[in-house]
Design a protein around this motif. Structure first.
Motif, PDB file in Angstrom:
ATOM      1  N   THR A  95       0.815  -1.253   0.029  1.00 24.62           N
ATOM      2  CA  THR A  95      -0.130   0.186   0.087  1.00 24.62           C
ATOM      3  C   THR A  95       0.725   1.287   0.005  1.00 24.62           C
ATOM      4  N   LEU A  98       1.904   1.590  -3.391  1.00 24.57           N
ATOM      5  CA  LEU A  98       1.006   2.414  -4.342  1.00 24.57           C
ATOM      6  C   LEU A  98       0.889   3.673  -3.821  1.00 24.57           C
ATOM      7  N   SER A 102       1.365   6.445  -6.886  1.00 25.72           N
ATOM      8  CA  SER A 102       0.240   7.437  -7.221  1.00 25.72           C
ATOM      9  C   SER A 102       0.920   8.827  -7.180  1.00 25.72           C
ATOM     10  N   TYR A 182       0.142   1.636 -11.163  1.00 26.06           N
ATOM     11  CA  TYR A 182      -0.877   1.738 -10.339  1.00 26.06           C
ATOM     12  C   TYR A 182      -2.254   0.721 -10.633  1.00 26.06           C
ATOM     13  N   THR A 186      -3.189  -1.252  -7.230  1.00 30.53           N
ATOM     14  CA  THR A 186      -4.752  -1.110  -7.013  1.00 30.53           C
ATOM     15  C   THR A 186      -5.264  -2.391  -6.649  1.00 30.53           C
ATOM     16  N   LEU A 199      -6.980   3.611   0.288  1.00 30.52           N
ATOM     17  CA  LEU A 199      -6.893   4.871  -0.404  1.00 30.52           C
ATOM     18  C   LEU A 199      -6.150   5.898   0.799  1.00 30.52           C
ATOM     19  N   PHE A 242     -10.127   8.170  -7.212  1.00 31.07           N
ATOM     20  CA  PHE A 242      -9.582   6.875  -6.691  1.00 31.07           C
ATOM     21  C   PHE A 242     -10.303   5.975  -5.797  1.00 31.07           C
ATOM     22  N   MET A 246     -10.634   2.058  -7.241  1.00 30.67           N
ATOM     23  CA  MET A 246     -10.351   1.162  -6.236  1.00 30.67           C
ATOM     24  C   MET A 246     -11.571   0.070  -5.932  1.00 30.67           C
TER      25      MET A 246
END
Length: 305
Positions: A95, A98, A102, A182, A186, A199, A242, A246
């Motif tokens: 995460t 990610l 991002s 991404y 995700t 997120l 987002f 997701m």
């Protein structure tokens, strides 16, 4: 989602989170969520360019990410702590990665849109998810769609004229690589966390990663008008898109997602035309049509397969 309901404040937080989270009871189709995300995203992208003169592309991007992260952290409240404690170290690292991807994605895309038209930057960026879609299909015939998209990008950039910014093209291609990562990241994070928790973590990391690039410019030219505009745009980009993406990737595969966004260059072109008066030439419109055709063609081929 676990949230305490023993106080009015916690109840308010829970209500706020539910308002941000798509209605899973009705099971909105993943394709519809992706289309909604694209519409909101490019409205925000177009409006964000209006802040470039004040705080620059990087400063604008950092403000949007920071506001979006703050909103999500406030809304998730006490429910984020248990989610973090229950997560494995591997999932937390994924995460965080990610979040870094991002940050790079949004910074590079902003730098691209500062130098080339919004529709052109989006078409360049679209090569990322299209490549993921083609790679996931395991069919050599799908390479034709990628080649068609590449021809469309060539028409959009028209490098033989010398009129397009080379740096803008490179930033756009960089954002394409980040978008491909991404999509993959995700899908993984979305299977381990709820959309709002995943997120909240990734955007907090993204805010930290992008701070060295954008915070100095933002701090040097900050005023209440910029703050208010950035906070509003943060909801349009990246918060809602987002969250929607997701959630969508929890319901559809990477190939479906990568091909559904074939319409993204056209939506971006329209947003640039309507919101910031970026009128495309006939060649640019033709290039956009080819990129869109590549995405739609790949999507139809996948459904037949």
């Amino acid at each position: 989602m676990t949230a305490s309901t023993t106080t009015a404040a916690d109840g308010a937080r829970q209500t706020a989170v539910k308002s941000l989270q798509p209605n899973t009871r009705r099971r909105v189709p993943g394709a519809a969520l992706v289309l909604a995300a694209m519409a909101v995203l490019h409205t925000g992208s177009a409006l964000a360019t209006e802040l470039f003169d004040s705080v620059g592309p990087a400063g604008t991007t950092w403000l949007r990410i920071a506001f979006a992260a703050a909103i999500l952290l406030a809304c998730t409240g006490r429910s984020l702590g248990p989610a973090l404690r229950a997560a494995s170290r591997r999932d937390l690292i994924a995460t965080a990665l990610l979040g870094a991807v991002s940050a790079a994605l949004m910074l590079l895309f902003s730098e691209a849109t500062a130098r080339v038209p919004l529709g052109t930057a989006t078409a360049l960026e679209f090569l990322g998810p299209l490549t993921v879609a083609v790679a996931a299909s395991n069919r050599r015939s799908e390479l034709g769609w990628l080649a068609l998209a590449a021809v469309g990008v060539l028409l959009l950039t028209s490098p033989w004229t010398g009129a397009i910014s080379g740096a803008g093209v490179l930033f756009g291609l960089g954002s394409a690589a980040c978008w491909a990562l991404y999509v993959i990241g995700t899908a993984h994070v979305g299977s381990r966390f709820t959309a709002q928790h995943g997120l909240a973590i990734s955007l907090t990391v993204a805010a930290a990663v992008s701070a060295p690039f954008g915070a100095p410019a933002a701090a040097a030219n900050l005023d209440w008008g910029v703050v208010t505009a950035a906070a509003g745009i943060a909801v349009l980009m990246p918060l809602l898109p987002f969250l929607l993406e997701m959630t969508a990737l929890q319901r559809i595969g990477k190939t479906t997602y990568g091909t559904l966004v074939g319409l993204e260059p056209a939506i971006s072109l329209l947003a640039g035309l309507v919101l910031i008066s970026q009128t495309p030439t006939a060649v640019q419109a033709g290039g956009t049509a080819l990129v869109v055709a590549a995405g739609i063609g790949a999507a139809r081929r996948e459904r037949r397969g």
